[in-house]
Design a protein around this motif. Sequence first.
Motif, PDB file in Angstrom:
ATOM      1  N   ASN A 147       0.854  -1.183   0.000  1.00 12.26           N
ATOM      2  CA  ASN A 147       0.000   0.000   0.000  1.00 12.26           C
ATOM      3  C   ASN A 147       0.891   1.234   0.000  1.00 12.26           C
ATOM      4  O   ASN A 147       2.129   1.133   0.082  1.00 12.26           O
ATOM      5  N   ALA A 148       0.268   2.401  -0.092  1.00 10.52           N
ATOM      6  CA  ALA A 148       1.040   3.645  -0.179  1.00 10.52           C
ATOM      7  C   ALA A 148       1.920   3.855   1.046  1.00 10.52           C
ATOM      8  O   ALA A 148       3.066   4.325   0.927  1.00 10.52           O
ATOM      9  N   SER A 174       1.208   2.991  -5.680  1.00  3.70           N
ATOM     10  CA  SER A 174       0.237   2.072  -5.096  1.00  3.70           C
ATOM     11  C   SER A 174      -0.974   1.914  -6.012  1.00  3.70           C
ATOM     12  O   SER A 174      -1.479   0.804  -6.212  1.00  3.70           O
TER      13      SER A 174
END
Length: 354
Positions: A147-148, A174
């Motif tokens: 994820n980011a 992402s």
Amino acid sequence: MPDYSEDWHPGSFTKNFGWGRDGRGLAELHRAIRVGFGGERIDISRARFRERLEAEKMNFFIPANFFLFNYSDETGDWIAFDELVFQATSFDHSVHFDRLALFVFNISLVGNWQGARQYQRRPALWSNRYIVERLANTHEWDATKVNADDIQAFLEDDERYKARTSRKLSTNLSFLYQIGGLGSMVADTIERWWMNASFLAADRLCLLRYARRLTKSSIGEALDEFDFILLSGGRNVEKSYALGRLLDMYVSVGGPDRFQRSVEAVNSGKTNDPRPYGLVDKKLPRAPKSLPAGVVNAMDWLDASYELLDHDELEAFNVDMFVREASIRALSNIRERGIKPTMSSSDLMTLMRD
């Protein structure tokens, strides 16, 4: 050998490419390649590619600088017609294209052009190392951990990343992983995109002369050096077998020259169908490999272990149906040859008990 100690720069990846809504995948990139090449099946000047995209108010820098292959000669800067362009211009947008595009982004071998900075040869090396060093080694292929925030932590903890901020790159990357289907790429099953990725990686390594000869061994060594297996989802027995067979095929059709061979075959009338066709490995029929028209004429190795698919059969290919029909043909052939079992079911059970 690749240098993984060089600095990482985000470049124009932090700009808005207009990827579109989630669910469309990399359709914008697919369209950009088609617009840029304009139906041509040969290398195109970088200036002409840019002119066509800007006429459609499309971003030029992301496709040209992060996905496509560039080179310069005495006549100027060019963008190569390679496997990525072949897939985009020959087939409608699909998840197979999305996976292939994400792979080529991650392997990050885009060549060079006049005025390019040194780091632009491998513009997404930060994504390349995230896949190899974080997803493969730290997360052990658990894509749910991507994820980011995790990407940002990886970048900020690494001294190779040279930028003031990392959030915009992390959120963009992402999202690219999400719409490109990173979670599906780490599966063990061989799919069309993986077949195409092997040819695409070989194209880039041959064009850059990292594979010094058009031989299976030379290309295989270069693929290992540039982490092909890790960047394409990890190793297993099926992939190792399939890659060896695919490299045999790649060399036999002329490597990067297969597209020029195809143009010559179509223009000379040696083939009456200009559409791509497919080959299926009967020993491992997970997916067909699509090839440009006419190059089958150069393949003296084609034997009973492969089945040729015309364009319509390629488009409609279903592995379960293919295996079922092949089994039926094999059983029919056995009956026609009068081959019968020499052991009854009770004899077989007795043998197994013993």
